[in-house]
Design a protein around this motif. Sequence first.
Motif, PDB file in Angstrom:
ATOM      1  N   GLY A  53     -11.618   0.508  -3.418  1.00 45.48           N
ATOM      2  CA  GLY A  53     -11.608  -0.941  -3.381  1.00 45.48           C
ATOM      3  C   GLY A  53     -10.229  -1.566  -3.304  1.00 45.48           C
ATOM      4  N   ALA A  54      -9.235  -0.817  -2.827  1.00 43.27           N
ATOM      5  CA  ALA A  54      -7.890  -1.385  -2.696  1.00 43.27           C
ATOM      6  C   ALA A  54      -7.931  -2.564  -1.729  1.00 43.27           C
ATOM      7  CB  ALA A  54      -6.910  -0.328  -2.203  1.00 43.27           C
ATOM      8  N   PRO A  55      -7.058  -3.544  -1.939  1.00 43.13           N
ATOM      9  CA  PRO A  55      -7.052  -4.726  -1.084  1.00 43.13           C
ATOM     10  C   PRO A  55      -6.781  -4.391   0.381  1.00 43.13           C
ATOM     11  CG  PRO A  55      -5.680  -5.068  -3.018  1.00 43.13           C
ATOM     12  CD  PRO A  55      -6.060  -3.627  -3.003  1.00 43.13           C
ATOM     13  N   GLU A  56      -7.345  -5.204   1.261  1.00 48.60           N
ATOM     14  CA  GLU A  56      -7.083  -5.064   2.682  1.00 48.60           C
ATOM     15  C   GLU A  56      -5.583  -5.211   2.912  1.00 48.60           C
ATOM     16  OE1 GLU A  56      -8.328  -7.364   6.750  1.00 48.60           O
ATOM     17  OE2 GLU A  56      -9.822  -7.233   5.149  1.00 48.60           O
ATOM     18  N   GLY A  57      -5.054  -4.411   3.806  1.00 48.06           N
ATOM     19  CA  GLY A  57      -3.627  -4.472   4.093  1.00 48.06           C
ATOM     20  C   GLY A  57      -2.799  -3.495   3.278  1.00 48.06           C
ATOM     21  N   THR A  58      -3.453  -2.720   2.404  1.00 45.34           N
ATOM     22  CA  THR A  58      -2.734  -1.706   1.636  1.00 45.34           C
ATOM     23  C   THR A  58      -2.188  -0.662   2.607  1.00 45.34           C
ATOM     24  OG1 THR A  58      -4.083  -2.045  -0.334  1.00 45.34           O
ATOM     25  CG2 THR A  58      -2.965   0.089  -0.131  1.00 45.34           C
ATOM     26  N   LYS A  59      -0.891  -0.373   2.497  1.00 41.97           N
ATOM     27  CA  LYS A  59      -0.259   0.597   3.399  1.00 41.97           C
ATOM     28  C   LYS A  59       0.180   1.866   2.698  1.00 41.97           C
ATOM     29  CE  LYS A  59       1.150  -2.797   6.792  1.00 41.97           C
ATOM     30  NZ  LYS A  59       2.263  -3.387   7.524  1.00 41.97           N
ATOM     31  N   SER A  60       0.253   1.846   1.358  1.00 47.43           N
ATOM     32  CA  SER A  60       0.575   3.041   0.579  1.00 47.43           C
ATOM     33  C   SER A  60       0.224   2.766  -0.879  1.00 47.43           C
ATOM     34  CB  SER A  60       2.064   3.419   0.712  1.00 47.43           C
ATOM     35  OG  SER A  60       2.893   2.433   0.133  1.00 47.43           O
ATOM     36  N   PHE A  61       0.378   3.794  -1.702  1.00 52.37           N
ATOM     37  CA  PHE A  61       0.114   3.652  -3.135  1.00 52.37           C
ATOM     38  C   PHE A  61       1.291   4.216  -3.928  1.00 52.37           C
ATOM     39  CE2 PHE A  61      -4.164   4.000  -1.309  1.00 52.37           C
ATOM     40  CZ  PHE A  61      -4.768   2.869  -1.859  1.00 52.37           C
ATOM     41  N   THR A  62       1.492   3.656  -5.105  1.00 55.32           N
ATOM     42  CA  THR A  62       2.408   4.198  -6.092  1.00 55.32           C
ATOM     43  C   THR A  62       1.576   4.445  -7.346  1.00 55.32           C
ATOM     44  OG1 THR A  62       4.376   3.111  -5.220  1.00 55.32           O
ATOM     45  CG2 THR A  62       4.415   3.689  -7.553  1.00 55.32           C
ATOM     46  N   ILE A  63       1.724   5.607  -7.960  1.00 54.63           N
ATOM     47  CA  ILE A  63       0.983   5.943  -9.182  1.00 54.63           C
ATOM     48  C   ILE A  63       1.997   6.106 -10.305  1.00 54.63           C
ATOM     49  CG2 ILE A  63      -0.441   7.679 -10.325  1.00 54.63           C
ATOM     50  CD1 ILE A  63      -0.729   7.097  -6.614  1.00 54.63           C
ATOM     51  N   PHE A 134      -2.277   4.709 -16.869  1.00 56.73           N
ATOM     52  CA  PHE A 134      -2.256   5.332 -15.545  1.00 56.73           C
ATOM     53  C   PHE A 134      -2.622   4.219 -14.570  1.00 56.73           C
ATOM     54  CE2 PHE A 134      -2.973   8.776 -18.467  1.00 56.73           C
ATOM     55  CZ  PHE A 134      -2.137   9.765 -17.982  1.00 56.73           C
ATOM     56  N   VAL A 135      -1.676   3.870 -13.701  1.00 56.74           N
ATOM     57  CA  VAL A 135      -1.870   2.722 -12.823  1.00 56.74           C
ATOM     58  C   VAL A 135      -1.679   3.151 -11.374  1.00 56.74           C
ATOM     59  CG1 VAL A 135      -1.120   0.377 -12.272  1.00 56.74           C
ATOM     60  CG2 VAL A 135      -1.056   1.190 -14.655  1.00 56.74           C
ATOM     61  N   VAL A 136      -2.636   2.753 -10.540  1.00 55.83           N
ATOM     62  CA  VAL A 136      -2.518   2.933  -9.094  1.00 55.83           C
ATOM     63  C   VAL A 136      -2.158   1.560  -8.538  1.00 55.83           C
ATOM     64  CG1 VAL A 136      -3.674   3.623  -6.969  1.00 55.83           C
ATOM     65  CG2 VAL A 136      -4.255   4.771  -9.133  1.00 55.83           C
TER      66      VAL A 136
END
Length: 175
Positions: A53-63, A134-136
């Motif tokens: 369910g990440a927002p539209e336009g997400t291009k990468s993730f940081t954890i 723990f945060v994505v």
Amino acid sequence: MSIERPVAPDPYPLLPAVPSFSVTSADVTDGEPLKDDQVAALGNTSPQLSWSGAPEGTKSFTITCFDPDAPTPSGFWHWVLVDVPADVTSLDTGAGAEGASLPGSAFMCRNDGGGHAFMGAAPPQGDQVHRYYFVVHAVKEDTLGVDADASAAVVSFNLAFKTAGRAILYGTYQH
């Protein structure tokens, strides 16, 4: 020995508001004590994480994994993983190990223990219960624009301007 001090606030509501999405774990139950595997002296293993369910336009993730209850003014960063590709929606147990195979061009920055890996829970013996967030972070850019020598503070500063959404799960531990 307890280091008397007030309980630190949950740090994430103090940041600019962004949409939330879902993160779950086979290894961490939200708000419950961590398994031995996530404790530094008993396993030192990063948990499995899955998100959706990440927002539209997400291009990468940081954890990240952050302990706001450490007896320091800045808490304690246990894990900083950046530039996870946007098509990745999970990490296996142990993905935060030093030398682990990471997806795409993802890499780990320094944790507050000085390593480039996940560092398990290690609060002072007898101290209050500590929370491990723990945060994505869904990121609006392909890359966060930092390198492996970046501190967690520098990563967090960059996230302040590039975060599209945030998924949060926390466990607790007391030694």
